[in-house]
Scaffold this motif. Structure first.
Motif, PDB file in Angstrom:
ATOM      1  N   TYR A 174       0.860  -1.178   0.000  1.00 45.84           N
ATOM      2  CA  TYR A 174       0.000   0.000   0.000  1.00 45.84           C
ATOM      3  C   TYR A 174       0.901   1.235   0.000  1.00 45.84           C
ATOM      4  N   PHE A 226       1.213   5.366   0.161  1.00 46.23           N
ATOM      5  CA  PHE A 226       0.541   6.589   0.597  1.00 46.23           C
ATOM      6  C   PHE A 226       1.400   7.772   0.177  1.00 46.23           C
ATOM      7  N   PHE A 234      -4.613  12.354   1.030  1.00 43.12           N
ATOM      8  CA  PHE A 234      -3.506  11.455   0.703  1.00 43.12           C
ATOM      9  C   PHE A 234      -3.883  10.452  -0.388  1.00 43.12           C
ATOM     10  N   LEU A 257      -3.697   7.059  -2.388  1.00 45.46           N
ATOM     11  CA  LEU A 257      -3.508   5.687  -1.942  1.00 45.46           C
ATOM     12  C   LEU A 257      -3.480   4.762  -3.148  1.00 45.46           C
ATOM     13  N   ALA A 279      -7.028   8.301   1.504  1.00 48.26           N
ATOM     14  CA  ALA A 279      -6.871   7.456   2.682  1.00 48.26           C
ATOM     15  C   ALA A 279      -7.462   8.047   3.960  1.00 48.26           C
ATOM     16  N   MET A 301      -1.692   5.979  11.203  1.00 48.82           N
ATOM     17  CA  MET A 301      -1.132   6.877  10.200  1.00 48.82           C
ATOM     18  C   MET A 301      -0.603   8.137  10.879  1.00 48.82           C
ATOM     19  N   GLU A 361      -6.225   0.148   3.927  1.00 49.74           N
ATOM     20  CA  GLU A 361      -6.655   1.149   2.949  1.00 49.74           C
ATOM     21  C   GLU A 361      -7.552   2.215   3.547  1.00 49.74           C
TER      22      GLU A 361
END
Length: 356
Positions: free
Chosen positions: A56, A58, A71, A73, A88, A114, A140
């Motif tokens: 994944y 970002f 952001f 993704l 995201a 995050m 996600e």
């Protein structure tokens, strides 16, 4: 005549067979290579999380995602073929005019955390960035902001990098401003580390990892800073984007230095024997050693993350670099090698490379 016809057909079939074989060989060869950028669209400050066989990515993108989230993704199985998943982070209330920078995501005890900064933007240059944390039950997202990681002594704090040591303890590396010239350091953005007492709380026992003291890291000369009462600094330097790796018992704090718009921008590192330091500045005055520009081909490579490839052992740097027109920073990957001289990226490359 029939004999000649049979020979012609025989040779034609052989020729067609050879052409098909050559075509298939070329196609197979092409399928085994990639050429940077692996994502030829805007993807600044790329961070890649590997979770259960899927990658994944970002990246900084403000509120540009089509679904209104923050952001960019992406997802991939091989670090080369990327699929867009939208945004995201759900925009926090009251953040409509803010900028959001440099997301990094880790997984701990069933929750994805995050880390990122927000501030500035249309709010005004006199409003600095601060660190925040958001959580999700899925890699996600969507992620929802849950905490502020405040650093009271800094008006500008960015590029949070969570690091788990081999004993399971967590630390947060980040970049913050220093406006003094103590011990001969240049004013500018430097690197700091602190303990995380939980995934959403700092110990407030920060230690300086590295400050600017090399000419190549200058961001701008005679820079006037609204954040500091419009004070003008003869030279303002930048160290940003920390990312830590433990290798052969030593801690390597990688970082990007200089102005991201210039050919000087690139990746270097400092090292320590313990995660909280002290860190040894082994850099030189001439430029970045790990990753740097290639005149006429690659400009501004940096703000990277590290990730292990699909083979479970090859380490890659995931970084951004400018497109030819310098309109967007695109995502690239290249191998990292641990040499006798220290860590070195086997790039930046701009020609076909073996696929991970």
């Amino acid at each position: 005549m029939p004999h000649s016809r049979r020979n012609f057909l025989k040779y034609a079939a052989a020729s067609v067979g050879s052409s098909l074989l050559m075509h298939n060989s070329l196609a197979a060869a092409a399928a085994r290579t990639y050429t940077n950028p692996v994502y030829p669209h805007s993807m600044p400050d790329p961070f890649v999380l590997s979770h259960k066989g899927t990658y994944y990515a970002f990246g900084t993108a403000g509120q540009n995602a089509k679904d209104g989230r923050i952001f960019n993704l992406l997802t991939s199985k091989n670090l080369v073929d990327w699929k867009e998943l939208g945004g995201a982070l759900t925009p926090p209330a009251g953040s409509e005019k803010a900028e959001f920078w440099a997301p990094e995501v880790v997984y701990q005890n069933g929750t994805f955390y995050m880390y990122y900064s927000r501030g500035g933007g249309a709010i005004g240059a006199s409003v600095g960035h601060r660190l925040h944390v958001a959580t999700s039950t899925k890699p996600e997202g969507p992620y929802k902001e849950v905490a502020l990681l405040d650093v009271p002594e800094s008006k500008f704090t960015i590029d949070a990098h969570p690091f788990q040591d081999t004993d399971g303890k967590w630390y947060l590396f980040y970049a913050r401003d220093f406006i003094d010239t103590d011990n001969g350091y240049f004013p500018g953005t430097g690197l700091v580390v602190d303990r995380l007492t939980s995934m959403t709380k700092l110990a407030n026992e920060s230690r300086t990892v590295m400050r600017a003291r090399h000419p190549w890291t200058v961001f701008e000369k005679n820079r006037t800073m609204p954040l500091y009462d419009n004070r003008t600094f003869a030279e303002w330097h930048t160290l940003e984007g920390p990312f830590v790796r433990k290798h052969n018992g030593k801690y390597y704090c990688f970082y990007s230095g200089a102005n991201f718009l210039t050919p000087r921008y690139g990746v270097d590192y400092c090292e320590a024997d313990t995660v909280m330091g002290p860190y040894r500045d082994t850099a030189n005055d001439t430029g970045a050693r790990v990753l740097h520009a290639v005149a006429g081909h690659v400009r501004g490579p940096g703000h990277h993350s590290h990730v292990i490839g699909p083979d479970g052992k090859t380490e890659y740097l995931v970084y951004h670099a400018w497109d030819a027109g310098m309109k967007e920073r695109q995502m690239c990957i290249d191998k990292l090698a641990w040499t006798k001289e220290g860590p070195r990226c086997q790039g930046p490359t701009y020609t076909p490379q073996p696929i991970p």
